[in-house]
Scaffold this active site. Structure first.
Site, PDB file in Angstrom:
ATOM      1  N   ASP A  15       0.849  -1.181   0.000  1.00  0.00           N
ATOM      2  CA  ASP A  15       0.000   0.000   0.000  1.00  0.00           C
ATOM      3  C   ASP A  15       0.891   1.240   0.000  1.00  0.00           C
ATOM      4  O   ASP A  15       1.645   1.460   0.951  1.00  0.00           O
ATOM      5  CB  ASP A  15      -0.884  -0.056   1.251  1.00  0.00           C
ATOM      6  CG  ASP A  15      -1.822   1.119   1.410  1.00  0.00           C
ATOM      7  OD1 ASP A  15      -1.667   2.136   0.708  1.00  0.00           O
ATOM      8  OD2 ASP A  15      -2.712   1.019   2.271  1.00  0.00           O
ATOM      9  N   ASN A  29      -6.325  12.764 -10.434  1.00  0.00           N
ATOM     10  CA  ASN A  29      -7.108  13.196 -11.589  1.00  0.00           C
ATOM     11  C   ASN A  29      -6.878  14.693 -11.762  1.00  0.00           C
ATOM     12  O   ASN A  29      -6.309  15.343 -10.890  1.00  0.00           O
ATOM     13  CB  ASN A  29      -8.600  12.823 -11.450  1.00  0.00           C
ATOM     14  CG  ASN A  29      -9.281  13.532 -10.307  1.00  0.00           C
ATOM     15  OD1 ASN A  29      -9.166  14.743 -10.144  1.00  0.00           O
ATOM     16  ND2 ASN A  29      -9.986  12.774  -9.485  1.00  0.00           N
ATOM     17  N   ASP A  39      -5.466   7.691  -5.816  1.00  0.00           N
ATOM     18  CA  ASP A  39      -5.805   9.079  -5.485  1.00  0.00           C
ATOM     19  C   ASP A  39      -6.700   9.139  -4.248  1.00  0.00           C
ATOM     20  O   ASP A  39      -6.421   9.874  -3.293  1.00  0.00           O
ATOM     21  CB  ASP A  39      -6.493   9.718  -6.687  1.00  0.00           C
ATOM     22  CG  ASP A  39      -6.628  11.223  -6.592  1.00  0.00           C
ATOM     23  OD1 ASP A  39      -5.926  11.857  -5.789  1.00  0.00           O
ATOM     24  OD2 ASP A  39      -7.453  11.775  -7.348  1.00  0.00           O
ATOM     25  N   SER A 127      -1.547   5.201 -14.302  1.00  0.00           N
ATOM     26  CA  SER A 127      -2.457   4.962 -15.439  1.00  0.00           C
ATOM     27  C   SER A 127      -2.834   3.505 -15.674  1.00  0.00           C
ATOM     28  O   SER A 127      -3.607   3.215 -16.572  1.00  0.00           O
ATOM     29  CB  SER A 127      -1.924   5.564 -16.745  1.00  0.00           C
ATOM     30  OG  SER A 127      -2.032   6.968 -16.726  1.00  0.00           O
ATOM     31  N   THR A 128      -2.313   2.572 -14.869  1.00  0.00           N
ATOM     32  CA  THR A 128      -2.577   1.150 -15.143  1.00  0.00           C
ATOM     33  C   THR A 128      -3.837   0.631 -14.466  1.00  0.00           C
ATOM     34  O   THR A 128      -4.184  -0.537 -14.631  1.00  0.00           O
ATOM     35  CB  THR A 128      -1.386   0.270 -14.734  1.00  0.00           C
ATOM     36  OG1 THR A 128      -1.183   0.381 -13.326  1.00  0.00           O
ATOM     37  CG2 THR A 128      -0.124   0.660 -15.490  1.00  0.00           C
TER      38      THR A 128
END
Length: 178
Positions: A15, A29, A39, A127-128
């Site tokens: 984590d 974002n 996020d 982005s994954t």
């Protein structure tokens, strides 16, 4: 272009909000006001100080939000870090090559980290997740960019990967870089 110094790259399955580092990179974002995935976890665990700092950024130079590929730092709130570096990754597209934008997330985050004097930086796999970037390609871009761009004062870059599949893809990407 500066010449990168020797940087230690480590992989951790876990984590990202529990890492003890100088800077944690947030896959944010564009609104900077929290969201899901990494996020949301960073905003929840870091507490209201992060959101307040992001609101200040929105009220000043980022009124329209943070553009894809850019990075900006805030306090880390209650996280065991000094800063959170927010970067907006690209949404994957099968019809448009956005790999330069993904590389820019890592490059710009490292630039901000260096400006802050951060020695240790923890990255997620930008982005994954919900943005759909294929994990093998995302890992390749992340590792290649960090190895090419990380330099003093950054001494350690830690990729913190949530599951075994992500860890394996990053392990393979790191091995391929020698």
């Amino acid at each position: 272009m500066r010449t990168p110094s020797a940087v230690t790259v480590t992989l951790v399955r876990g984590d990202i909000t529990q890492q003890s580092v100088d800077a944690i990179v947030n896959a944010a974002n564009s609104s900077l006001l929290g969201g899901g995935g990494v996020d949301g976890a960073i905003h929840r665990r870091g507490g209201p100080e992060i959101l307040a700092a992001c609101r200040e950024l929105r009220a000043s130079q980022y009124g329209k939000g943070l553009r894809t590929g850019q990075a900006v730092a805030t306090t880390a709130g209650k996280l065991d870090a000094q800063w959170v570096i927010h970067t907006v990754g690209p949404v994957w597209s099968s019809t448009e090559d956005r790999s330069a934008l993904l590389a820019s997330c890592y490059r710009e985050s490292l630039r901000v980290a260096a400006e802050l004097g951060a020695r240790t930086v923890a990255f997620p796999a930008i982005s994954t997740g919900i943005y759909g970037w294929p994990l093998d390609d995302g890992a390749r871009i992340a590792v290649r960019t960090v190895l090419a761009e990380a330099g003093a004062p950054v001494e350690e870059v830690r990729f913190v990967l949530f599951d075994a599949h992500a860890y394996a893809e990053f392990e393979e990407a790191l091995a391929a870089q020698g």
